[in-house]
Scaffold this active site. Structure first.
Site, PDB file in Angstrom:
ATOM      1  N   ASP A  50       0.868  -1.169   0.000  1.00 50.28           N
ATOM      2  CA  ASP A  50       0.000   0.000   0.000  1.00 50.28           C
ATOM      3  C   ASP A  50       0.905   1.217   0.000  1.00 50.28           C
ATOM      4  OD1 ASP A  50      -2.210   1.635   0.065  1.00 50.28           O
ATOM      5  OD2 ASP A  50      -3.163   0.608   1.751  1.00 50.28           O
ATOM      6  N   TRP A  51       0.359   2.351  -0.391  1.00 51.42           N
ATOM      7  CA  TRP A  51       1.154   3.554  -0.597  1.00 51.42           C
ATOM      8  C   TRP A  51       1.641   4.104   0.752  1.00 51.42           C
ATOM      9  CZ3 TRP A  51      -0.316   1.121  -4.474  1.00 51.42           C
ATOM     10  CH2 TRP A  51      -0.099   1.530  -5.793  1.00 51.42           C
TER      11      TRP A  51
END
Length: 744
Positions: free
Chosen positions: A263-264
């Site tokens: 995930d970012w």
């Protein structure tokens, strides 16, 4: 070096035009994919391999340009393809041709209980992603609904792992039929947004295997090509590179051959990321991580990884496994010459949006057949509530979209009823007047100079002068409502809506409440209103879908994919005291929040069943404008071995005067077990459409997988001999019959 790369690229182009020239194996998609991957890896330098494993923009990774291996472009949007963003920033790039079809929320899709709708949804959104030349669509989200306060509940499939898994599997297959990969998220036990970066989910193996992992496994079994790790820690280690979760279970036990994507901003350490099974790093930041130069070179799987390889800290075999997975993802998507071209904002997609929305709307209450609207009796309607005019596709976090159009509820009602009924609108309350997110604007002016007292007075006056009141309220995509990054603060409706509904009901008892939200709310006014619809976020066709159900053009058939609690103390995550967790300092991870999953396997209806709690509405609840009668269930045998198939049949008849669809639910109860088990668990369901007077016999087959539980000490799925019951229900509380059988 640059000249050499240029010459090689020119040679590849010439090869493509020379019918007699032999392509490199990795570019020849007539060859087996593993042979192509081996060939590509053999020609890649160490730097090229490492470069393949991290982003070079906010949403893309570079590929290997010198070898003709293209970029991988990802895009947010489990509910629509998000508009283009600036290279290094979240703000939109300002294109004029990147609008999309905004589909209903995934909670709405789950409420259809219809795998065919999930397949249609996946195929449609996959076509839009393919048209925009995206390789990876960042969704669907399959995390289990554990608390009604969860900020991203609207992005998920509800509380039950079986329902979530069946719907997710069809979504996956639909998207990937377009040569676009899904990225199933957020793996795993990522069940709330509060302190999502620092929460340490302390989960036992039984709860993991029985509740929080099955939907992910169903997606993997359906062929998912990539998967996204969560922000949270699980049992002390970050989920995105969790040794047990990624290497042992996902890639080991399940045999997942796709790529694990971060995930970012979920990566914090090179060594842990390398050894914990992460394959592709995105979103760590574009600030250079405190150094100068190209910030992407400083990602944890960039120069720090390369330097560690050169120094002998990490093995090249481990590197090659990551490269193999990313190449496999690329060859299935960006290098797949046979994938269709896709389409976007087509009439077919708008029709799919409307159809899914209509089928997902849930009729929760309907006293005296108040709905559908009777055009012979109703001549004036007062539509009240901000959500009647508010566009909802913008906002909420990464699911925010730039929809080509959005028909809000009042528009849909006016289009459907305007010629026959006098419709008066009053706002009633002012909530969120913001009309933009990440530089996407709804082009609405939601300002209102009236005081709250005047808004209420005007709404009550309109209600008194109408034959019917339709209140359209609920939540929105603001912080602490249905939005990424934060949870709700309570189950109450915001902006004093409860008080407003009470005042409207006192002024006109013929009132219908339409709740637009992705999660459950408290309803202290429930006994004072005639009808309630759960309407979700319905995307482009919101107004049309809602009007069709209110007017009876469509018979509602949705059912709740989660338990609708009356208060937080009915929810195990809150009642057992582990939400929102306990802060502590960890010598390795720093400040974290320990959240013990004390509810274990007793999530949702499993907990309310065990404690004989009566929620506002049970899991699986949903009414219709017609009626259904269930006959007596029967089973083909009373005893058998663990490997035998037991077949349960149940006749269902439409006893009303309208065509309608019913969702028949099969639950299994283990009457005596060596470990605690729920009173019953959903194991199958069927959605059937019946004409008035028509009877259909529903057939369920019960196998070993429907009877077992996970023994965490033996680390095995176990079926114990003994007595079981097959229970047929119209919901988890509305049980229609049962038959017993025995495993010898």
């Amino acid at each position: 070096m640059k000249l050499k790369n240029l010459i090689l690229q020119m040679a590849l182009v010439l090869c493509a035009f020379n019918m007699n020239a032999e392509l490199p194996v990795y570019l020849d998609d007539s060859k087996p994919i593993e042979e192509r991957i081996d060939d590509a890896i053999s020609q890649m330098s160490l730097k090229q391999k490492v470069a393949l494993l991290h982003a070079h923009s906010k949403f893309s990774s570079p590929g290997v340009p010198a070898l003709g291996i293209p970029e991988l472009w990802t895009d947010d949007g489990p509910m629509g393809v998000r508009p283009e963003v600036l290279w290094d920033e979240w703000d939109q790039a300002g294109w004029t041709n990147d609008s999309c079809t905004a589909f209903p929320s995934l909670t709405c899709l789950a409420a259809t209980w219809n795998p065919e709708m999930a397949a249609l949804y996946g195929k449609s959104i996959g076509e839009e992603a393919r048209y925009r030349n995206k390789s990876v669509l960042l969704g669907p989200g399959v995390n289990i609904y554990r608390t009604p306060l969860g900020g991203r509940n609207f992005e998920y499939f509800g509380e039950d792992p079986l329902l979530a898994g069946i719907m997710a599997a069809e979504y996956v297959k639909g998207v990937q039929s377009n040569g676009v990969a899904v990225c199933v998220k957020h793996f795993a036990a990522n069940n709330h947004e509060w302190n999502r970066y620092t929460t340490n989910s302390i989960v036992g193996d039984r709860a993991l295997y029985e509740i929080y992992l099955p939907a992910f496994k169903a997606a993997v079994d359906a062929g998912a090509w990539s998967l996204m790790g969560g922000y949270n820690l699980i049992n002390g280690q970050h989920a995105t590179y969790n040794q047990r979760l990624i290497n042992d279970i996902l890639k080991g036990e399940w045999g997942f051959d796709g790529a694990v994507i971060s995930d970012w901003g979920a990566v914090h350490d090179t060594k842990q990321a390398v050894e914990g099974g992460l394959d592709l790093e995105f979103g760590t930041g574009t600030d250079g991580l405190g150094s100068k130069g190209n910030p992407y070179d400083n990602y944890y799987l960039a120069n720090p990884y390369y330097n560690g390889l050169v120094e002998g800290k990490y093995s090249e075999d481990q590197l090659n496994d990551k490269v193999r997975r990313v190449l496999r993802l690329t060859m299935r998507t960006a290098m797949n010459r046979n994938r269709p071209f896709g389409s976007i904002n087509s009439d077919e997609h708008h029709e799919a949006c409307r159809k899914i929305g209509e089928e997902g709307i849930v009729l929760l209450k309907n006293v005296d057949n108040t709905l559908p609207i009777d055009l012979k009796k109703i001549h004036t309607i007062a539509v009240i509530g901000e959500n009647g005019i508010k566009r909802m596709t913008v906002g909420g976090g990464s699911s925010s979209l730039k929809a080509q159009y959005e028909i809000y509820p009042l528009e849909g009602l006016e289009a459907r009823l305007g010629k026959d009924i006098d419709i008066v609108y009053e706002r009633g309350y002012v909530g969120d007047t913001c009309t933009h997110y990440n530089n996407v604007w709804t082009k609405q002016d939601l300002s209102d100079p009236r005081t709250p007292e005047q808004l209420t007075a005007d709404a009550v006056k309109a209600a008194k002068g109408a034959d019917m009141v339709i209140f359209i309220g609920g939540l929105n995509k603001s912080d602490h409502q249905d939005a990424e990054g934060c949870d709700r603060l309570s189950m109450d409706l915001p902006y004093n809506q409860n008080e407003l509904i009470e005042a409207l009901a006192a002024a006109n008892p013929n009132i219908v409440v339409v709740n637009i939200s992705g999660t459950g709310i408290a309803m202290p006014w429930l006994d004072k209103v005639k009808a309630v619809l759960q309407a979700w976020y319905l995307g482009n066709e919101t107004g049309n879908a809602l009007a069709a159900v209110l007017c009876g053009d469509v018979n509602p058939s949705g059912k709740l994919p989660y338990t609708y609690y009356a208060s937080l103390d009915q929810c195990a995550a809150h009642k057992l005291g582990d939400y929102p967790g306990t802060p502590r300092h960890d010598p390795v991870e720093g400040d974290i929040i320990d959240m013990k999953y004390n509810d274990d396997i007793f999530v949702g209806y499993r907990y309310t069943d065990m404690n004989k709690i009566k929620p506002t509405f049970p899991f699986g609840h949903g009414l219709s404008y017609t009626t259904f009668e269930y006959g007596k269930p029967s089973i083909n045998r009373k005893k058998g071995s663990v490997d035998d198939k037991f077949t349960v049949t149940i006749p269902v008849t439409n006893t009303g005067s309208r065509e309608g669809s019913e969702i028949v639910q099969l639950y299994i109860a283990d009457l005596k077990s060596s470990l605690p088990r729920p009173a019953k668990e959903l194991k199958d369901f069927a959605k059937i459409k019946l004409q008035p007077g028509q009877t259909e016999t529903v057939v369920f087959e019960i196998g070993r997988e429907d009877l077992c539980f996970f023994d965490d000490k033996a680390h095995s799925w176990i079926v114990e001999p003994g007595k079981f019951e097959a229970i047929i229900g119209a919901s988890a509380a509305d049980l229609k019959g049962k038959v017993g059988f025995e495993i010898e």
